[in-house]
Scaffold this motif. Sequence first.
Motif, PDB file in Angstrom:
ATOM      1  N   ARG A 241       5.167   5.644 -33.538  1.00 17.06           N
ATOM      2  CA  ARG A 241       3.988   6.503 -33.359  1.00 17.06           C
ATOM      3  C   ARG A 241       3.878   6.793 -31.873  1.00 17.06           C
ATOM      4  O   ARG A 241       3.920   5.880 -31.038  1.00 17.06           O
ATOM      5  CB  ARG A 241       2.708   5.827 -33.853  1.00 17.06           C
ATOM      6  CG  ARG A 241       1.482   6.752 -33.751  1.00 17.06           C
ATOM      7  CD  ARG A 241       0.233   6.107 -34.319  1.00 17.06           C
ATOM      8  NE  ARG A 241      -0.198   4.965 -33.536  1.00 17.06           N
ATOM      9  CZ  ARG A 241      -0.923   5.022 -32.416  1.00 17.06           C
ATOM     10  NH1 ARG A 241      -1.269   6.194 -31.897  1.00 17.06           N
ATOM     11  NH2 ARG A 241      -1.292   3.912 -31.795  1.00 17.06           N
ATOM     12  N   ILE A 242       3.749   8.069 -31.558  1.00 18.37           N
ATOM     13  CA  ILE A 242       3.701   8.514 -30.174  1.00 18.37           C
ATOM     14  C   ILE A 242       2.272   8.911 -29.829  1.00 18.37           C
ATOM     15  O   ILE A 242       1.602   9.591 -30.603  1.00 18.37           O
ATOM     16  CB  ILE A 242       4.672   9.685 -29.952  1.00 18.37           C
ATOM     17  CG1 ILE A 242       6.100   9.214 -30.240  1.00 18.37           C
ATOM     18  CG2 ILE A 242       4.537  10.259 -28.545  1.00 18.37           C
ATOM     19  CD1 ILE A 242       7.116  10.313 -30.343  1.00 18.37           C
ATOM     20  N   GLU A 243       1.832   8.451 -28.671  1.00 16.32           N
ATOM     21  CA  GLU A 243       0.494   8.771 -28.178  1.00 16.32           C
ATOM     22  C   GLU A 243       0.600   9.052 -26.684  1.00 16.32           C
ATOM     23  O   GLU A 243       1.162   8.238 -25.943  1.00 16.32           O
ATOM     24  CB  GLU A 243      -0.434   7.580 -28.429  1.00 16.32           C
ATOM     25  CG  GLU A 243      -1.863   7.790 -28.023  1.00 16.32           C
ATOM     26  CD  GLU A 243      -2.690   6.554 -28.356  1.00 16.32           C
ATOM     27  OE1 GLU A 243      -2.928   5.736 -27.442  1.00 16.32           O
ATOM     28  OE2 GLU A 243      -3.077   6.422 -29.531  1.00 16.32           O
ATOM     29  N   ASP A 244       0.095  10.184 -26.258  1.00 13.32           N
ATOM     30  CA  ASP A 244       0.135  10.572 -24.841  1.00 13.32           C
ATOM     31  C   ASP A 244       1.547  10.521 -24.266  1.00 13.32           C
ATOM     32  O   ASP A 244       1.761  10.076 -23.128  1.00 13.32           O
ATOM     33  CB  ASP A 244      -0.813   9.696 -24.008  1.00 13.32           C
ATOM     34  CG  ASP A 244      -2.268   9.839 -24.428  1.00 13.32           C
ATOM     35  OD1 ASP A 244      -2.654  10.960 -24.843  1.00 13.32           O
ATOM     36  OD2 ASP A 244      -3.008   8.845 -24.356  1.00 13.32           O
ATOM     37  N   GLY A 245       2.537  10.930 -25.064  1.00 15.75           N
ATOM     38  CA  GLY A 245       3.906  11.024 -24.591  1.00 15.75           C
ATOM     39  C   GLY A 245       4.657   9.714 -24.488  1.00 15.75           C
ATOM     40  O   GLY A 245       5.750   9.681 -23.924  1.00 15.75           O
ATOM     41  N   LYS A 246       4.089   8.635 -25.052  1.00 12.44           N
ATOM     42  CA  LYS A 246       4.758   7.326 -25.021  1.00 12.44           C
ATOM     43  C   LYS A 246       4.672   6.682 -26.398  1.00 12.44           C
ATOM     44  O   LYS A 246       3.814   7.022 -27.203  1.00 12.44           O
ATOM     45  CB  LYS A 246       4.093   6.401 -23.997  1.00 12.44           C
ATOM     46  CG  LYS A 246       4.278   6.842 -22.568  1.00 12.44           C
ATOM     47  CD  LYS A 246       3.748   5.795 -21.619  1.00 12.44           C
ATOM     48  CE  LYS A 246       4.042   6.194 -20.179  1.00 12.44           C
ATOM     49  NZ  LYS A 246       3.803   5.083 -19.275  1.00 12.44           N
TER      50      LYS A 246
END
Length: 133
Positions: free
Chosen positions: A98-103
Amino acid sequence: MSKTTPEQNKALVLEAFDTLFNKRDYAAAERFWSDRYIQHSAHIGPGRDGLFNLVRTLPDTLSYENQLIVAEGDYVIAHGRFSGSGRPAAWIAADVLRIEDGKFAEHWDVLQDEATEAQSVSGLPMFGDKFPA
């Protein structure tokens, strides 16, 4: 709501896996894994440090190859092979990120030892179009 496209997320996963598992560039890999990263894998310690510390214990021959990658929204599933780990067989993995804010914010995986031709009841390889040597 996602700020990135599925194609961008797939490219992020492939670049990150190459950076950490193939190049072993831990400093560069930090830009892909959040410092709040949640690790759901039973065989890896918590957080980004748990993953990086595990990789540090593995032989320099460790490598990752990707077979298939799919993405929907902020989730990516990568089907790949981890070989050269010192285990008797390579691991075939389905990694869910799962990706959040590009990380990477979270990770789950499903792992199997790669079957040889003699072990394959279906007669088909688990990865690519050839059985492991």
